[in-house]
Write an enzyme that holds these catalytic residues in place. Structure first.
Site, mmCIF file in Angstrom:
data_model
loop_
_atom_site.group_PDB
_atom_site.id
_atom_site.type_symbol
_atom_site.label_atom_id
_atom_site.label_comp_id
_atom_site.label_asym_id
_atom_site.label_seq_id
_atom_site.Cartn_x
_atom_site.Cartn_y
_atom_site.Cartn_z
ATOM 1 N N GLY A 244 48.682 52.463 -10.783
ATOM 2 C CA GLY A 244 48.656 51.787 -9.494
ATOM 3 C C GLY A 244 49.627 52.288 -8.447
ATOM 4 O O GLY A 244 49.586 51.848 -7.302
ATOM 5 N N GLU A 278 50.366 53.972 -17.163
ATOM 6 C CA GLU A 278 49.048 54.641 -17.132
ATOM 7 C C GLU A 278 48.770 55.187 -15.734
ATOM 8 O O GLU A 278 47.790 54.794 -15.093
ATOM 9 C CB GLU A 278 47.925 53.635 -17.432
ATOM 10 C CG GLU A 278 47.931 52.962 -18.758
ATOM 11 C CD GLU A 278 46.962 51.761 -18.782
ATOM 12 O OE1 GLU A 278 46.250 51.507 -17.796
ATOM 13 O OE2 GLU A 278 46.942 51.072 -19.800
ATOM 14 N N PRO A 279 49.598 56.066 -15.226
ATOM 15 C CA PRO A 279 49.395 56.526 -13.853
ATOM 16 C C PRO A 279 48.294 57.578 -13.743
ATOM 17 O O PRO A 279 48.138 58.421 -14.620
ATOM 18 C CB PRO A 279 50.745 57.158 -13.501
ATOM 19 C CG PRO A 279 51.253 57.653 -14.816
ATOM 20 C CD PRO A 279 50.753 56.702 -15.868
ATOM 21 N N GLY A 280 47.537 57.513 -12.682
ATOM 22 C CA GLY A 280 46.540 58.544 -12.407
ATOM 23 C C GLY A 280 46.870 59.197 -11.079
ATOM 24 O O GLY A 280 47.466 60.275 -10.998
ATOM 25 N N ARG A 281 46.539 58.468 -10.018
ATOM 26 C CA ARG A 281 46.667 58.998 -8.657
ATOM 27 C C ARG A 281 48.038 59.627 -8.357
ATOM 28 O O ARG A 281 48.118 60.712 -7.789
ATOM 29 C CB ARG A 281 46.434 57.842 -7.673
ATOM 30 C CG ARG A 281 46.359 58.264 -6.221
ATOM 31 C CD ARG A 281 46.388 57.040 -5.291
ATOM 32 N NE ARG A 281 45.534 55.977 -5.688
ATOM 33 C CZ ARG A 281 44.277 55.783 -5.243
ATOM 34 N NH1 ARG A 281 43.770 56.609 -4.353
ATOM 35 N NH2 ARG A 281 43.561 54.770 -5.671
ATOM 36 N N TYR A 323 35.697 53.723 0.598
ATOM 37 C CA TYR A 323 36.864 52.839 0.779
ATOM 38 C C TYR A 323 37.443 52.929 2.196
ATOM 39 O O TYR A 323 38.580 52.532 2.414
ATOM 40 C CB TYR A 323 38.002 53.217 -0.181
ATOM 41 C CG TYR A 323 37.594 53.479 -1.602
ATOM 42 C CD1 TYR A 323 37.159 52.451 -2.435
ATOM 43 C CD2 TYR A 323 37.680 54.765 -2.129
ATOM 44 C CE1 TYR A 323 36.801 52.705 -3.744
ATOM 45 C CE2 TYR A 323 37.321 55.021 -3.446
ATOM 46 C CZ TYR A 323 36.884 53.979 -4.243
ATOM 47 O OH TYR A 323 36.543 54.235 -5.547
ATOM 48 N N CYS A 350 22.226 63.467 4.484
ATOM 49 C CA CYS A 350 21.477 62.694 5.485
ATOM 50 C C CYS A 350 21.848 61.225 5.438
ATOM 51 O O CYS A 350 21.055 60.385 4.991
ATOM 52 C CB CYS A 350 19.986 62.901 5.264
ATOM 53 S SG CYS A 350 19.570 64.611 5.586
ATOM 54 N N GLU A 351 23.054 60.919 5.819
ATOM 55 C CA GLU A 351 23.547 59.542 5.909
ATOM 56 C C GLU A 351 24.584 59.511 7.020
ATOM 57 O O GLU A 351 25.447 60.397 7.078
ATOM 58 C CB GLU A 351 24.274 59.132 4.618
ATOM 59 C CG GLU A 351 23.395 59.047 3.417
ATOM 60 C CD GLU A 351 23.399 57.677 2.770
ATOM 61 O OE1 GLU A 351 23.904 56.702 3.369
ATOM 62 O OE2 GLU A 351 22.860 57.600 1.666
HETATM 63 N N1 LLP Z 1 44.647 52.250 -15.873
HETATM 64 C C1 LLP Z 1 43.531 51.523 -15.629
HETATM 65 C C2 LLP Z 1 43.069 50.576 -16.634
HETATM 66 C C3 LLP Z 1 42.826 51.700 -14.424
HETATM 67 O O1 LLP Z 1 41.733 50.974 -14.184
HETATM 68 C C4 LLP Z 1 43.284 52.644 -13.457
HETATM 69 C C5 LLP Z 1 42.564 52.855 -12.205
HETATM 70 C C6 LLP Z 1 44.446 53.386 -13.777
HETATM 71 C C7 LLP Z 1 45.103 53.159 -14.988
HETATM 72 C C8 LLP Z 1 45.017 54.420 -12.867
HETATM 73 O O2 LLP Z 1 45.479 53.864 -11.682
HETATM 74 P P1 LLP Z 1 46.184 54.772 -10.572
HETATM 75 O O3 LLP Z 1 47.543 55.165 -11.080
HETATM 76 O O4 LLP Z 1 45.337 55.953 -10.329
HETATM 77 O O5 LLP Z 1 46.263 53.877 -9.390
HETATM 78 N N2 LLP Z 1 38.390 55.453 -7.147
HETATM 79 C C9 LLP Z 1 39.458 54.702 -6.496
HETATM 80 C C10 LLP Z 1 40.548 54.316 -7.491
HETATM 81 C C11 LLP Z 1 40.063 53.438 -8.628
HETATM 82 C C12 LLP Z 1 41.142 53.136 -9.641
HETATM 83 C C13 LLP Z 1 40.620 52.367 -10.792
HETATM 84 N N3 LLP Z 1 41.530 52.186 -11.877
HETATM 85 C C14 LLP Z 1 40.000 55.532 -5.347
HETATM 86 O O6 LLP Z 1 39.485 56.607 -5.067
HETATM 87 O O7 LLP Z 1 40.911 55.086 -4.672
#
Ligand code: LLP
Length: 430
Positions: A244, A278-281, A323, A350-351
């Protein structure tokens, strides 16, 4: 240079570079649209998180959904992260990248029987369980396979993450997790189940969160559950705070990771549990760009906007359409002969919703090369074949070198799935 991280991106002789490589050279070699990611940028983001969270035992589980290219997963393994997955497909990716299944946490509300069996057979670290039904299904599958399943409950703390409603996950009206009121009962049930081994607790309240308060509010709810469990004789091994952490796309002040880490440390210091994130972004977003070339310029007639039609579209990067996300756009080359003016950057789909950016001041000519910033997370992973467009290729940059880590999808790749099918008689499968 709003969202272009100056440690990763810089203009050298008027050409935008990613690390030591010219983005114009990448486009010339692999074509456009193309995603380009920086190994050093990702490595720095991981190191920053490790430094910010000084809890004695920290486990970073990279959220594969943000960018699941095998080269990125391999890099994460090298950097010492585990993985947070949400599907059997993502588990296959982790394994294909040589990742250790024992470092995999499986989240998500809809785990199928096949996915649970697959995860049990390869021996993942634990399931983040999101409902009573899922707990029962995991127990049943573990019994059938003669295994013990490690479980952690994803608790929904009903906290407003103050982010876009589509990426908020921790409110009770969101489908995620087990309500706080139900958590103790389910833990008790799991404790009495010989097929289950309770290892932790988890929460994830949303994505692109830039305020510390909601994250700490969620932590405080989780810790209350941990304490109540302790008094019931259930000791947890880890506390998983989800991901998050927000980044800069435009001019947002991103989450202060160091301050968040320090607060968590202060709150958790006396606790024996491992801390899981659990970081992604936050690990990949600003280490990547989407490269795209101008196909046509349609300057405004009257007071209509001027359109730059580029070769990337909403099928390549859907975040602006989905978004209302803002991505910075930069010219790769300094177009000295062009006048700066305002352009809407739109794709060939085409949107009307097919745009990457609106009202941006840029000096463009036909064929100009653009870099769409902050595209390392939730870019390629959300790409589709809409309008039968092949998905872009991906490149990983390391210092002065780059390699193609996914080739461009061809129309044959797409047609093959349909040409291989055959009609069946009604009832043949029953
Ligand atoms: N763990 C769980 C269970 C999650 O559902 C998510 C993201 C993460 C970790 C990673 O979160 P982060 O660190 O990336 O914020 N497609 C959307 C983002 C959807 C995120 C969903 N869950 C976008 O492009 O902004």
């Amino acid at each position: 240079m709003a969202a272009l991280d100056p440690d990763t991106f810089s203009y050298v002789n008027d050409v935008l570079h990613i690390e030591g490589v010219s983005l114009a050279d990448i486009a010339a070699a692999v074509g456009t649209p193309a995603y380009a990611y920086s190994k050093a940028g990702i490595s720095r983001a991981v190191a920053r998180l490790q430094d910010a969270f000084t809890h004695s035992q920290l486990d970073i589980h990279y959220a594969v959904k943000a960018n699941s290219n095998l080269a990125i997963l391999r890099l994460m393994s090298e950097l010492g992260t585990g993985f947070d997955i949400v599907s059997g497909g993502e588990l296959s990716r982790v394994l294909a990248a040589g990742g250790d299944p024992a470092t995999v946490i499986f989240s998500g509300v809809g785990k199928s029987v096949e996915e649970i069996d697959f995860a049990l057979k390869v021996g993942i670290e634990c399931f983040n369980v999101e409902s009573a039904g899922e707990l029962a299904r995991i127990s049943e599958r573990a019994a059938i396979l003669g295994q013990e399943a490690a479980v952690s409950l994803r608790v929904n703390p009903d906290v407003d993450a103050q982010t876009h409603p589509y990426i908020s996950t921790g409110l009770k009206q969101n489908k995620f997790g087990v309500p706080l009121e139900q958590a103790l009962e389910l833990y008790q049930q799991a404790a009495e189940d010989p097929q289950l081994r309770i290892v932790g607790i988890d929460c994830h309240i949303g994505s692109q969160i830039n305020q510390i308060e909601p994250l700490l509010e969620a932590l405080s709810s989780i810790l209350q559950v941990v304490d109540e469990l302790q008094s019931m004789g259930i000791t947890l091994e880890h506390i998983d705070l989800g991901g998050g952490m927000g980044v800069t796309y435009e001019d947002e002040t991103p989450l202060d990771i160091e301050a968040y880490g320090a607060s968590v440390h202060q709150i958790m210091a006396h606790r024996p549990q491992r801390l899981v994130l659990e970081p992604g972004r936050s690990l990949v977003a600003n280490a990547g760009v989407l490269l795209t070339r101008v196909e046509y310029l349609k300057p405004a007639l009257g007071d209509a906007p001027s359109f730059a039609v580029v070769d990337a579209a909403m099928n390549d990067l859907i975040r602006p359409a989905l978004y209302q996300a803002w991505h910075d756009v930069h010219s790769v080359n300094n177009e000295a002969d062009a006048q700066t003016q305002r352009w809407d950057i739109v794709g060939p789909v085409c949107e009307t919703g097919d745009f990457l950016a609106k009202d941006r001041e840029l000096a463009l000519v036909d064929g100009s090369l653009l870099a769409v910033a902050s595209a390392g997370a939730y870019g390629m992973v959300q790409a589709s074949n809409y309008n039968t467009r092949g998905r872009a290729c991906e490149v990983l940059v390391d210092g002065d070198n780059f390699s193609l880590v996914r080739r461009r999808e061809t129309v044959q790749d797409q047609l093959r799935l349909e040409l291989d099918t055959a009609w069946t008689q009604a009832g043949e499968h029953s």
